[in-house]
Design a protein around this motif. Sequence first.
Motif, mmCIF file in Angstrom:
data_model
loop_
_atom_site.group_PDB
_atom_site.id
_atom_site.type_symbol
_atom_site.label_atom_id
_atom_site.label_comp_id
_atom_site.label_asym_id
_atom_site.label_seq_id
_atom_site.Cartn_x
_atom_site.Cartn_y
_atom_site.Cartn_z
ATOM 1 N N VAL A 147 -8.109 12.093 -17.525
ATOM 2 C CA VAL A 147 -8.290 11.849 -16.093
ATOM 3 C C VAL A 147 -7.299 10.756 -15.701
ATOM 4 O O VAL A 147 -7.036 9.837 -16.481
ATOM 5 N N ALA A 148 -6.723 10.877 -14.513
ATOM 6 C CA ALA A 148 -5.651 9.965 -14.103
ATOM 7 C C ALA A 148 -5.917 9.404 -12.719
ATOM 8 O O ALA A 148 -6.594 10.020 -11.888
ATOM 9 N N ALA A 149 -5.377 8.222 -12.480
ATOM 10 C CA ALA A 149 -5.432 7.584 -11.164
ATOM 11 C C ALA A 149 -4.020 7.442 -10.632
ATOM 12 O O ALA A 149 -3.098 7.083 -11.373
ATOM 13 N N VAL A 150 -3.857 7.721 -9.358
ATOM 14 C CA VAL A 150 -2.592 7.488 -8.672
ATOM 15 C C VAL A 150 -2.750 6.207 -7.868
ATOM 16 O O VAL A 150 -3.595 6.117 -6.970
ATOM 17 N N LEU A 151 -1.957 5.192 -8.213
ATOM 18 C CA LEU A 151 -1.984 3.911 -7.518
ATOM 19 C C LEU A 151 -0.745 3.793 -6.646
ATOM 20 O O LEU A 151 0.365 4.119 -7.077
ATOM 21 N N TYR A 152 -0.943 3.301 -5.421
ATOM 22 C CA TYR A 152 0.189 3.105 -4.519
ATOM 23 C C TYR A 152 0.536 1.621 -4.460
ATOM 24 O O TYR A 152 -0.315 0.785 -4.160
ATOM 25 N N ALA A 153 1.801 1.314 -4.756
ATOM 26 C CA ALA A 153 2.302 -0.063 -4.669
ATOM 27 C C ALA A 153 3.092 -0.178 -3.370
ATOM 28 O O ALA A 153 4.236 0.288 -3.282
ATOM 29 N N GLU A 154 2.477 -0.763 -2.373
ATOM 30 C CA GLU A 154 3.093 -0.799 -1.035
ATOM 31 C C GLU A 154 4.406 -1.563 -1.038
ATOM 32 O O GLU A 154 5.383 -1.144 -0.420
ATOM 33 N N GLN A 155 4.441 -2.714 -1.710
ATOM 34 C CA GLN A 155 5.652 -3.530 -1.708
ATOM 35 C C GLN A 155 6.815 -2.820 -2.398
ATOM 36 O O GLN A 155 7.970 -3.080 -2.079
ATOM 37 N N TRP A 156 6.533 -1.951 -3.341
ATOM 38 C CA TRP A 156 7.576 -1.185 -4.024
ATOM 39 C C TRP A 156 7.818 0.164 -3.353
ATOM 40 O O TRP A 156 8.801 0.832 -3.651
ATOM 41 N N ASP A 177 5.266 -9.937 -6.266
ATOM 42 C CA ASP A 177 4.095 -10.016 -5.394
ATOM 43 C C ASP A 177 3.762 -8.606 -4.924
ATOM 44 O O ASP A 177 4.182 -8.156 -3.867
ATOM 45 N N VAL A 178 3.003 -7.885 -5.741
ATOM 46 C CA VAL A 178 2.720 -6.483 -5.465
ATOM 47 C C VAL A 178 1.225 -6.238 -5.575
ATOM 48 O O VAL A 178 0.528 -6.886 -6.357
ATOM 49 N N THR A 179 0.724 -5.333 -4.749
ATOM 50 C CA THR A 179 -0.674 -4.931 -4.798
ATOM 51 C C THR A 179 -0.747 -3.437 -5.115
ATOM 52 O O THR A 179 0.109 -2.658 -4.672
ATOM 53 N N PHE A 180 -1.748 -3.049 -5.874
ATOM 54 C CA PHE A 180 -1.928 -1.658 -6.264
ATOM 55 C C PHE A 180 -3.230 -1.136 -5.651
ATOM 56 O O PHE A 180 -4.292 -1.685 -5.914
ATOM 57 N N ARG A 181 -3.092 -0.092 -4.853
ATOM 58 C CA ARG A 181 -4.256 0.508 -4.182
ATOM 59 C C ARG A 181 -4.534 1.880 -4.778
ATOM 60 O O ARG A 181 -3.638 2.713 -4.893
ATOM 61 N N LEU A 182 -5.802 2.096 -5.150
ATOM 62 C CA LEU A 182 -6.197 3.378 -5.727
ATOM 63 C C LEU A 182 -6.187 4.444 -4.639
ATOM 64 O O LEU A 182 -6.949 4.363 -3.666
ATOM 65 N N GLU A 183 -5.312 5.438 -4.793
ATOM 66 C CA GLU A 183 -5.215 6.518 -3.810
ATOM 67 C C GLU A 183 -6.169 7.657 -4.142
ATOM 68 O O GLU A 183 -6.898 8.126 -3.283
ATOM 69 N N ARG A 184 -6.155 8.113 -5.391
ATOM 70 C CA ARG A 184 -7.019 9.231 -5.753
ATOM 71 C C ARG A 184 -7.148 9.309 -7.270
ATOM 72 O O ARG A 184 -6.371 8.703 -7.998
ATOM 73 N N VAL A 185 -8.148 10.051 -7.688
ATOM 74 C CA VAL A 185 -8.398 10.298 -9.102
ATOM 75 C C VAL A 185 -8.231 11.791 -9.349
ATOM 76 O O VAL A 185 -8.763 12.617 -8.587
#
Length: 313
Positions: free
Chosen positions: A79-88, A152-160
């Motif tokens: 199972v995988a998570a897609v994380l979005y790094a807005e700053q990148w 300075d990056v944040t990771f937001r969980l988009e979906r699993v």
Amino acid sequence: MMMDGIDVEQQKRLPNYLLDAAGISIDRMPMLNVIFDRMAASCTDSLQPMAGTPCYFSVNGISNGRVGDIVKDYEGNAVAAVLYAEQWDTRVLIVLDRDFVFTMVEALFGSDGAEPPIDVERSFSNIELRVVQALFERFAKSLQSAFAATSDVTFRLERVETAMASLAIGRSSNMSICANIMLQALFRGGQMFLIIPHSALNPLRQKLAHVVVSDGRASDPNWRGQMESEVQRTEVSLSAVLDECVLSLGEVAQFKVGQVIELNATPRTLARLENNNQVLFWCQIGQLDGYYAMQVADPVDQKREFVDDILSR
């Protein structure tokens, strides 16, 4: 101004073009090892209060590879998570294999490892996917903390996702860094794969080429004492919650002055003492000098709260 058919600005950018074309050399990015070690340590610390048995995370290796090649062998088995790094402006992947998922679920729900590991090819249950989602949220925070000294990056969980073919974070042929992090718990374990595209790390090459460590000099005792004093004087807001009820918007819209709302609570019901939506203690309600008062009865079981949060999703 032209020099041998190439203007000055192009000559200045030429080294970067060559580095981008060559990709990332892990040996020349020693800070990557530090970052992933920090993430593994943070994962261990984060889950220690939640699991009934010790869970240890350690980096088993870092490699280069194409996204498609890395995930193709785990179709139906991870199972995988897609994380979005807005700053990148890019996405990264965290992949947990089947053994990792089953081991963590057993550890979080109190297993002592006496039962043999699950050896059945089946789809993940809803409860297991809820647990995994909660874990991904914690792993994203650990990854963010590990990168703090570099970016300075944040990771937001988009979906699993359980279908590896749905993990679209660019072309499957794009090169990526893959960190293999091992889990050890209940006399077994599993594997976590952290996949970050080269395109996200290329702008950080110079920072990743130098290891940043904390200053090991002894701190000033006067400064430390002043800091502790100021922190202890910081004001916080506490809320006491006796009970909660769920009503529809239509019912709330029909509220009238004098209406009585019944709660499933008695004078002996323990109230939750909270700060910033974090439950701190269970308290008994009483009176003191004509005022309502709270007496701390029990500390909060963080593991129980974590499990209840998963089941309430």
